[in-house]
Scaffold this motif. Sequence first.
Motif, PDB file in Angstrom:
ATOM      1  N   LEU A 101      38.240  53.967  31.990  1.00  0.00           N
ATOM      2  CA  LEU A 101      38.612  52.436  31.367  1.00  0.00           C
ATOM      3  C   LEU A 101      37.738  51.490  31.746  1.00  0.00           C
ATOM      4  CD1 LEU A 101      42.462  52.871  31.466  1.00  0.00           C
ATOM      5  CD2 LEU A 101      41.426  52.443  29.448  1.00  0.00           C
ATOM      6  N   MET A 102      37.413  51.334  33.296  1.00  0.00           N
ATOM      7  CA  MET A 102      36.571  50.252  33.795  1.00  0.00           C
ATOM      8  C   MET A 102      35.258  50.191  33.243  1.00  0.00           C
ATOM      9  SD  MET A 102      37.573  50.420  37.585  1.00  0.00           S
ATOM     10  CE  MET A 102      36.568  48.859  38.129  1.00  0.00           C
ATOM     11  N   LEU A 103      34.635  51.383  32.728  1.00  0.00           N
ATOM     12  CA  LEU A 103      33.514  51.496  32.132  1.00  0.00           C
ATOM     13  C   LEU A 103      33.607  51.121  30.712  1.00  0.00           C
ATOM     14  CD1 LEU A 103      32.292  54.862  33.609  1.00  0.00           C
ATOM     15  CD2 LEU A 103      31.094  52.729  34.070  1.00  0.00           C
ATOM     16  N   ASP A 104      34.722  51.623  30.066  1.00  0.00           N
ATOM     17  CA  ASP A 104      34.792  51.387  28.742  1.00  0.00           C
ATOM     18  C   ASP A 104      34.840  49.850  28.308  1.00  0.00           C
ATOM     19  OD1 ASP A 104      34.730  52.941  26.007  1.00  0.00           O
ATOM     20  OD2 ASP A 104      36.723  51.707  25.950  1.00  0.00           O
ATOM     21  N   ARG A 105      35.616  49.103  29.332  1.00  0.00           N
ATOM     22  CA  ARG A 105      35.927  47.786  29.024  1.00  0.00           C
ATOM     23  C   ARG A 105      35.120  46.935  29.894  1.00  0.00           C
ATOM     24  NH1 ARG A 105      41.620  46.545  26.419  1.00  0.00           N
ATOM     25  NH2 ARG A 105      41.709  48.269  25.300  1.00  0.00           N
ATOM     26  N   ASP A 106      33.974  47.280  30.578  1.00  0.00           N
ATOM     27  CA  ASP A 106      32.922  46.591  31.473  1.00  0.00           C
ATOM     28  C   ASP A 106      33.848  45.850  32.134  1.00  0.00           C
ATOM     29  OD1 ASP A 106      30.892  45.805  32.527  1.00  0.00           O
ATOM     30  OD2 ASP A 106      30.172  44.673  30.637  1.00  0.00           O
ATOM     31  N   VAL A 107      34.798  46.315  32.979  1.00  0.00           N
ATOM     32  CA  VAL A 107      35.676  45.570  33.957  1.00  0.00           C
ATOM     33  C   VAL A 107      34.836  44.824  35.070  1.00  0.00           C
ATOM     34  CG1 VAL A 107      37.379  45.702  35.946  1.00  0.00           C
ATOM     35  CG2 VAL A 107      37.705  46.979  33.953  1.00  0.00           C
ATOM     36  N   PRO A 108      33.635  45.335  35.753  1.00  0.00           N
ATOM     37  CA  PRO A 108      32.795  44.625  36.468  1.00  0.00           C
ATOM     38  C   PRO A 108      32.395  43.367  36.178  1.00  0.00           C
ATOM     39  CG  PRO A 108      32.092  46.903  36.481  1.00  0.00           C
ATOM     40  CD  PRO A 108      33.204  46.709  35.292  1.00  0.00           C
ATOM     41  N   ARG A 109      32.113  43.188  34.569  1.00  0.00           N
ATOM     42  CA  ARG A 109      31.924  41.858  34.064  1.00  0.00           C
ATOM     43  C   ARG A 109      32.969  41.009  34.230  1.00  0.00           C
ATOM     44  NH1 ARG A 109      29.371  41.306  27.818  1.00  0.00           N
ATOM     45  NH2 ARG A 109      29.491  38.845  27.686  1.00  0.00           N
ATOM     46  N   TRP A 110      33.982  41.054  34.037  1.00  0.00           N
ATOM     47  CA  TRP A 110      35.369  40.376  34.065  1.00  0.00           C
ATOM     48  C   TRP A 110      35.482  39.813  35.590  1.00  0.00           C
ATOM     49  CZ3 TRP A 110      38.481  43.929  30.438  1.00  0.00           C
ATOM     50  CH2 TRP A 110      38.587  43.511  29.313  1.00  0.00           C
ATOM     51  N   SER A 111      35.110  40.982  36.500  1.00  0.00           N
ATOM     52  CA  SER A 111      35.281  40.704  38.000  1.00  0.00           C
ATOM     53  C   SER A 111      34.224  39.712  38.439  1.00  0.00           C
ATOM     54  CB  SER A 111      35.047  41.812  38.686  1.00  0.00           C
ATOM     55  OG  SER A 111      36.235  42.804  38.445  1.00  0.00           O
ATOM     56  N   ARG A 112      32.998  39.812  37.651  1.00  0.00           N
ATOM     57  CA  ARG A 112      31.980  38.673  38.133  1.00  0.00           C
ATOM     58  C   ARG A 112      32.293  37.375  37.644  1.00  0.00           C
ATOM     59  NH1 ARG A 112      28.614  43.132  36.718  1.00  0.00           N
ATOM     60  NH2 ARG A 112      28.292  42.487  34.572  1.00  0.00           N
ATOM     61  N   ALA A 113      32.763  37.325  36.456  1.00  0.00           N
ATOM     62  CA  ALA A 113      33.419  36.091  35.803  1.00  0.00           C
ATOM     63  C   ALA A 113      34.329  35.448  36.603  1.00  0.00           C
ATOM     64  CB  ALA A 113      33.698  36.214  34.444  1.00  0.00           C
ATOM     65  N   GLN A 114      35.370  36.210  37.114  1.00  0.00           N
ATOM     66  CA  GLN A 114      36.404  35.806  37.797  1.00  0.00           C
ATOM     67  C   GLN A 114      35.865  35.143  39.068  1.00  0.00           C
ATOM     68  OE1 GLN A 114      39.765  38.329  38.480  1.00  0.00           O
ATOM     69  NE2 GLN A 114      40.643  36.978  39.758  1.00  0.00           N
ATOM     70  N   SER A 115      34.949  35.767  39.603  1.00  0.00           N
ATOM     71  CA  SER A 115      34.698  35.330  41.023  1.00  0.00           C
ATOM     72  C   SER A 115      33.778  34.200  40.803  1.00  0.00           C
ATOM     73  CB  SER A 115      33.705  36.238  41.671  1.00  0.00           C
ATOM     74  OG  SER A 115      32.458  36.407  41.024  1.00  0.00           O
ATOM     75  N   GLU A 116      33.388  33.781  39.794  1.00  0.00           N
ATOM     76  CA  GLU A 116      32.653  32.476  39.341  1.00  0.00           C
ATOM     77  C   GLU A 116      33.580  31.681  38.678  1.00  0.00           C
ATOM     78  OE1 GLU A 116      29.214  34.048  37.358  1.00  0.00           O
ATOM     79  OE2 GLU A 116      28.475  35.230  39.045  1.00  0.00           O
ATOM     80  N   ARG A 117      34.590  31.934  38.513  1.00  0.00           N
ATOM     81  CA  ARG A 117      35.559  31.104  37.714  1.00  0.00           C
ATOM     82  C   ARG A 117      35.296  30.553  36.035  1.00  0.00           C
ATOM     83  NH1 ARG A 117      39.176  27.819  41.898  1.00  0.00           N
ATOM     84  NH2 ARG A 117      38.939  29.068  43.560  1.00  0.00           N
ATOM     85  N   ARG A 118      34.578  31.697  35.637  1.00  0.00           N
ATOM     86  CA  ARG A 118      34.101  31.620  34.126  1.00  0.00           C
ATOM     87  C   ARG A 118      34.828  32.188  33.340  1.00  0.00           C
ATOM     88  NH1 ARG A 118      30.478  34.626  33.041  1.00  0.00           N
ATOM     89  NH2 ARG A 118      29.969  35.532  35.048  1.00  0.00           N
ATOM     90  N   TRP A 119      35.320  31.419  32.038  1.00  0.00           N
ATOM     91  CA  TRP A 119      36.158  32.105  31.221  1.00  0.00           C
ATOM     92  C   TRP A 119      35.382  32.747  30.018  1.00  0.00           C
ATOM     93  CZ3 TRP A 119      41.482  32.582  30.627  1.00  0.00           C
ATOM     94  CH2 TRP A 119      41.914  32.741  29.495  1.00  0.00           C
ATOM     95  N   GLU A 120      35.014  34.073  30.462  1.00  0.00           N
ATOM     96  CA  GLU A 120      34.025  34.784  29.565  1.00  0.00           C
ATOM     97  C   GLU A 120      34.841  35.758  28.848  1.00  0.00           C
ATOM     98  OE1 GLU A 120      30.003  37.430  29.853  1.00  0.00           O
ATOM     99  OE2 GLU A 120      30.842  36.651  31.735  1.00  0.00           O
ATOM    100  N   ARG A 121      34.835  35.666  27.563  1.00  0.00           N
ATOM    101  CA  ARG A 121      35.369  36.816  26.509  1.00  0.00           C
ATOM    102  C   ARG A 121      34.555  37.377  25.777  1.00  0.00           C
ATOM    103  NH1 ARG A 121      38.217  35.119  22.487  1.00  0.00           N
ATOM    104  NH2 ARG A 121      39.961  36.633  22.552  1.00  0.00           N
ATOM    105  N   PHE A 122      34.535  38.714  25.869  1.00  0.00           N
ATOM    106  CA  PHE A 122      33.580  39.552  24.938  1.00  0.00           C
ATOM    107  C   PHE A 122      34.093  40.575  24.168  1.00  0.00           C
ATOM    108  CE2 PHE A 122      33.866  41.046  29.203  1.00  0.00           C
ATOM    109  CZ  PHE A 122      33.905  42.153  29.258  1.00  0.00           C
ATOM    110  N   THR A 123      33.434  41.232  23.287  1.00  0.00           N
ATOM    111  CA  THR A 123      33.694  42.266  22.585  1.00  0.00           C
ATOM    112  C   THR A 123      33.673  43.545  23.452  1.00  0.00           C
ATOM    113  OG1 THR A 123      33.447  41.388  20.504  1.00  0.00           O
ATOM    114  CG2 THR A 123      33.648  43.837  20.515  1.00  0.00           C
ATOM    115  N   HIS A 124      34.630  44.301  23.724  1.00  0.00           N
ATOM    116  CA  HIS A 124      34.547  45.671  24.614  1.00  0.00           C
ATOM    117  C   HIS A 124      35.257  46.960  23.791  1.00  0.00           C
ATOM    118  CE1 HIS A 124      38.920  45.062  25.023  1.00  0.00           C
ATOM    119  NE2 HIS A 124      38.783  43.996  25.538  1.00  0.00           N
ATOM    120  N   GLY A 125      35.037  47.733  24.401  1.00  0.00           N
ATOM    121  CA  GLY A 125      35.593  49.231  23.788  1.00  0.00           C
ATOM    122  C   GLY A 125      37.139  49.430  23.858  1.00  0.00           C
ATOM    123  N   GLU A 126      37.455  50.651  23.208  1.00  0.00           N
ATOM    124  CA  GLU A 126      38.716  51.225  23.442  1.00  0.00           C
ATOM    125  C   GLU A 126      38.485  52.476  23.515  1.00  0.00           C
ATOM    126  OE1 GLU A 126      40.492  49.392  19.967  1.00  0.00           O
ATOM    127  OE2 GLU A 126      40.755  51.530  18.969  1.00  0.00           O
TER     128      GLU A 126
END
Length: 308
Positions: A101-126
Amino acid sequence: MNIIVTGEHDEIARARIRRAAGPARVEFGGLAEGIEHADAVVGNVPEPLLARASRLRWVHSPAAGVDTILSDALLDSDVTLTSSAGNGAIPLAEHALLLVLMLDRDVPRWSRAQSERRWERFTHGELAGKTIGLYGLGNAGLDLAAKAKACHMRVLGMRRSSARPAPGVDELLGPDDFAYLLAESDYVVVTAPLTAATAGRFDQAAFAAMKPTACFVCVSRGGIADDEALLDALRRGEIAGAGLDAHGVEPLPVGSPFWALPNVIVTPHNGATTRETARRGLEILLDNLGRFTRGEPLRNVVDKSAGY
């Protein structure tokens, strides 16, 4: 009858072990001193000690895998080896699904955005509609198959024997179908034990046979994948990513390139480290202690020639 139990056990566990062993004498530790008189050992028996163990009839592995305990001397002996297979199957399957699930939804990308307080929405997998290929269909593999079906995935499963049922698996494959498993899967998940047959099975050719959009996940044992081949495939874009809980060298060295690759998720062989895993492992041991002292067939007997 003398039984030596190695490893850490609290007083409650020690009392339960003594009760389960019945009339047998149980010693906690003292392996080197007592090996000549031991009828059974819980834990690893190094080869030099095994040569002195003239009375030894049974060795029990507190872990599900026996690759670290199955020495050449033990393999060639008449000593029965049992394992705690099944103790960590549920959390291991959960961890494998987590990595998928983490790979499919690119969770590290959300984690990086959270650490930088960025509201980053993107199209991810399912996961629905995607194919998961399970290399190994033991307890963890079968539990993962059920979880993957609940996510509406197509499940391919590979094992040596097709004689046993494989609920939750859409296509049951044998070793000759390895290339098909690789070519069809969006996620290849390794839940197999490390044996002579599986060591280095995922080499350069195997990764080249996977889809460039596919990911590799390993939660059982490092060494089943060739680390250099995996690194090369990740760097060259032959596969899209990897989720690794088991590693060829553990602890994973600080200088390992796996830590820094943006398409890799590393966890420290921690997937099955739960209180429930320890509890189930103890229950398997207690059951086998009673069986051994009563002269009954043991549970989870390892096929030493196969390695599991």
